[in-house]
Motif scaffolding. Sequence first.
Motif, PDB file in Angstrom:
ATOM      1  N   VAL A   7      43.500  39.867  82.490  1.00  0.00           N
ATOM      2  CA  VAL A   7      44.046  39.003  81.434  1.00  0.00           C
ATOM      3  C   VAL A   7      43.055  37.874  81.154  1.00  0.00           C
ATOM      4  O   VAL A   7      42.668  37.129  82.058  1.00  0.00           O
ATOM      5  N   HIS A   8      42.652  37.749  79.919  1.00  0.00           N
ATOM      6  CA  HIS A   8      41.694  36.702  79.521  1.00  0.00           C
ATOM      7  C   HIS A   8      42.307  35.304  79.688  1.00  0.00           C
ATOM      8  O   HIS A   8      43.475  35.117  79.375  1.00  0.00           O
ATOM      9  N   PRO A   9      41.500  34.320  80.165  1.00  0.00           N
ATOM     10  CA  PRO A   9      40.135  34.412  80.685  1.00  0.00           C
ATOM     11  C   PRO A   9      40.143  34.932  82.119  1.00  0.00           C
ATOM     12  O   PRO A   9      41.061  34.619  82.886  1.00  0.00           O
ATOM     13  N   VAL A  10      39.149  35.707  82.476  1.00  0.00           N
ATOM     14  CA  VAL A  10      39.183  36.449  83.730  1.00  0.00           C
ATOM     15  C   VAL A  10      38.255  35.839  84.779  1.00  0.00           C
ATOM     16  O   VAL A  10      37.324  35.092  84.449  1.00  0.00           O
ATOM     17  N   PRO A  11      38.489  36.158  86.055  1.00  0.00           N
ATOM     18  CA  PRO A  11      37.528  35.757  87.093  1.00  0.00           C
ATOM     19  C   PRO A  11      36.174  36.398  86.827  1.00  0.00           C
ATOM     20  O   PRO A  11      36.076  37.455  86.181  1.00  0.00           O
ATOM     21  N   ALA A  26      44.034  46.615  81.261  1.00  0.00           N
ATOM     22  CA  ALA A  26      43.434  45.500  80.530  1.00  0.00           C
ATOM     23  C   ALA A  26      44.409  45.050  79.450  1.00  0.00           C
ATOM     24  O   ALA A  26      44.957  45.877  78.711  1.00  0.00           O
ATOM     25  N   VAL A  27      44.642  43.754  79.379  1.00  0.00           N
ATOM     26  CA  VAL A  27      45.583  43.200  78.408  1.00  0.00           C
ATOM     27  C   VAL A  27      44.801  42.568  77.254  1.00  0.00           C
ATOM     28  O   VAL A  27      44.083  41.582  77.447  1.00  0.00           O
ATOM     29  N   ASP A  28      44.912  43.182  76.080  1.00  0.00           N
ATOM     30  CA  ASP A  28      44.290  42.676  74.860  1.00  0.00           C
ATOM     31  C   ASP A  28      42.815  42.317  75.081  1.00  0.00           C
ATOM     32  O   ASP A  28      42.019  43.188  75.460  1.00  0.00           O
ATOM     33  N   GLN A  29      42.417  41.054  74.915  1.00  0.00           N
ATOM     34  CA  GLN A  29      41.017  40.655  75.070  1.00  0.00           C
ATOM     35  C   GLN A  29      40.486  40.924  76.473  1.00  0.00           C
ATOM     36  O   GLN A  29      39.277  40.985  76.684  1.00  0.00           O
ATOM     37  N   GLY A  30      41.384  41.118  77.429  1.00  0.00           N
ATOM     38  CA  GLY A  30      40.951  41.491  78.781  1.00  0.00           C
ATOM     39  C   GLY A  30      40.156  42.779  78.789  1.00  0.00           C
ATOM     40  O   GLY A  30      39.343  43.010  79.699  1.00  0.00           O
ATOM     41  N   LEU A  31      40.358  43.634  77.781  1.00  0.00           N
ATOM     42  CA  LEU A  31      39.573  44.868  77.690  1.00  0.00           C
ATOM     43  C   LEU A  31      38.100  44.551  77.471  1.00  0.00           C
ATOM     44  O   LEU A  31      37.220  45.169  78.082  1.00  0.00           O
ATOM     45  N   PHE A  32      37.817  43.584  76.614  1.00  0.00           N
ATOM     46  CA  PHE A  32      36.428  43.182  76.381  1.00  0.00           C
ATOM     47  C   PHE A  32      35.832  42.555  77.640  1.00  0.00           C
ATOM     48  O   PHE A  32      34.681  42.817  78.002  1.00  0.00           O
ATOM     49  N   ASP A  33      36.634  41.735  78.339  1.00  0.00           N
ATOM     50  CA  ASP A  33      36.167  41.121  79.577  1.00  0.00           C
ATOM     51  C   ASP A  33      35.844  42.178  80.627  1.00  0.00           C
ATOM     52  O   ASP A  33      34.837  42.074  81.340  1.00  0.00           O
ATOM     53  N   ALA A  34      36.696  43.193  80.726  1.00  0.00           N
ATOM     54  CA  ALA A  34      36.452  44.280  81.683  1.00  0.00           C
ATOM     55  C   ALA A  34      35.185  45.039  81.323  1.00  0.00           C
ATOM     56  O   ALA A  34      34.370  45.369  82.201  1.00  0.00           O
ATOM     57  N   TYR A  35      35.008  45.305  80.043  1.00  0.00           N
ATOM     58  CA  TYR A  35      33.820  46.017  79.569  1.00  0.00           C
ATOM     59  C   TYR A  35      32.551  45.240  79.916  1.00  0.00           C
ATOM     60  O   TYR A  35      31.562  45.812  80.384  1.00  0.00           O
ATOM     61  N   LYS A  36      32.558  43.927  79.720  1.00  0.00           N
ATOM     62  CA  LYS A  36      31.378  43.101  80.010  1.00  0.00           C
ATOM     63  C   LYS A  36      31.015  43.143  81.487  1.00  0.00           C
ATOM     64  O   LYS A  36      29.843  43.034  81.842  1.00  0.00           O
ATOM     65  N   GLN A  37      32.021  43.270  82.363  1.00  0.00           N
ATOM     66  CA  GLN A  37      31.751  43.291  83.800  1.00  0.00           C
ATOM     67  C   GLN A  37      31.643  44.710  84.360  1.00  0.00           C
ATOM     68  O   GLN A  37      31.506  44.890  85.567  1.00  0.00           O
ATOM     69  N   GLY A  38      31.694  45.700  83.497  1.00  0.00           N
ATOM     70  CA  GLY A  38      31.526  47.078  83.937  1.00  0.00           C
ATOM     71  C   GLY A  38      32.679  47.605  84.762  1.00  0.00           C
ATOM     72  O   GLY A  38      32.486  48.428  85.659  1.00  0.00           O
ATOM     73  N   VAL A  39      33.893  47.155  84.447  1.00  0.00           N
ATOM     74  CA  VAL A  39      35.078  47.568  85.201  1.00  0.00           C
ATOM     75  C   VAL A  39      35.779  48.711  84.473  1.00  0.00           C
ATOM     76  O   VAL A  39      36.068  48.616  83.275  1.00  0.00           O
TER      77      VAL A  39
END
Length: 199
Positions: A7-11, A26-39
């Motif tokens: 969930v954005h903003p993420v660790p 991944a919840v909404d923008q959390g998908l982009f955060d996961a993608y950036k960290q290779g999760v």
Amino acid sequence: MNVYLIVHPVPNNLKQIIKKPAYVIAVDQGLFDAYKQGVFVDLAIGDFDSLSDISLLDKVSYKRLNPVKDITDTEAALQYALSLNPAHTYILGGIGGSRLEHSYANLLLLFDYDDVSIITSESNVVKYREGIHHTKFTGFISIFSQNQAIITLNGFKYELDSYKLKMFDRLGISNELESSEGTIKVHSGSILVVYTKKE
């Protein structure tokens, strides 16, 4: 199996936090955060009104929510997570950023759902019900009540003996251990405990 909600903003260390076996949502923008960290993400959930790169939905399974709803995307994702009967559900992030109201709403989720905790880069937030809980945490330990809880603290810098911790009581903020281990006894009610690292 544990379920992790991103969930954005993420660790900033998602890969280190997520322990296998795991189911990752991944919840909404959390998908982009996961993608950036290779999760790797098993499922994305949201109305995706805040997802900065909508093309990411082409790469994952997703559940699109109606933007007109009575609960947040995070709560909808949490309800789905709990339907999987996980051992525990971790909300990774969801605290901080520009939407203070979402941070508060995410904290409130812990009062209504069991076996759920929140992890950020600086803090872990857990709910304790009646019983004795042990901790060796060396940072700040803050305790808040849902309605009213009676608690005893031993091994802390500021100890309490059968103290009635009321809703909105700030007395429990920024405590810390004075012994190698502390105990939090919840005689009645339930509490949120925030474990925050010292800089």
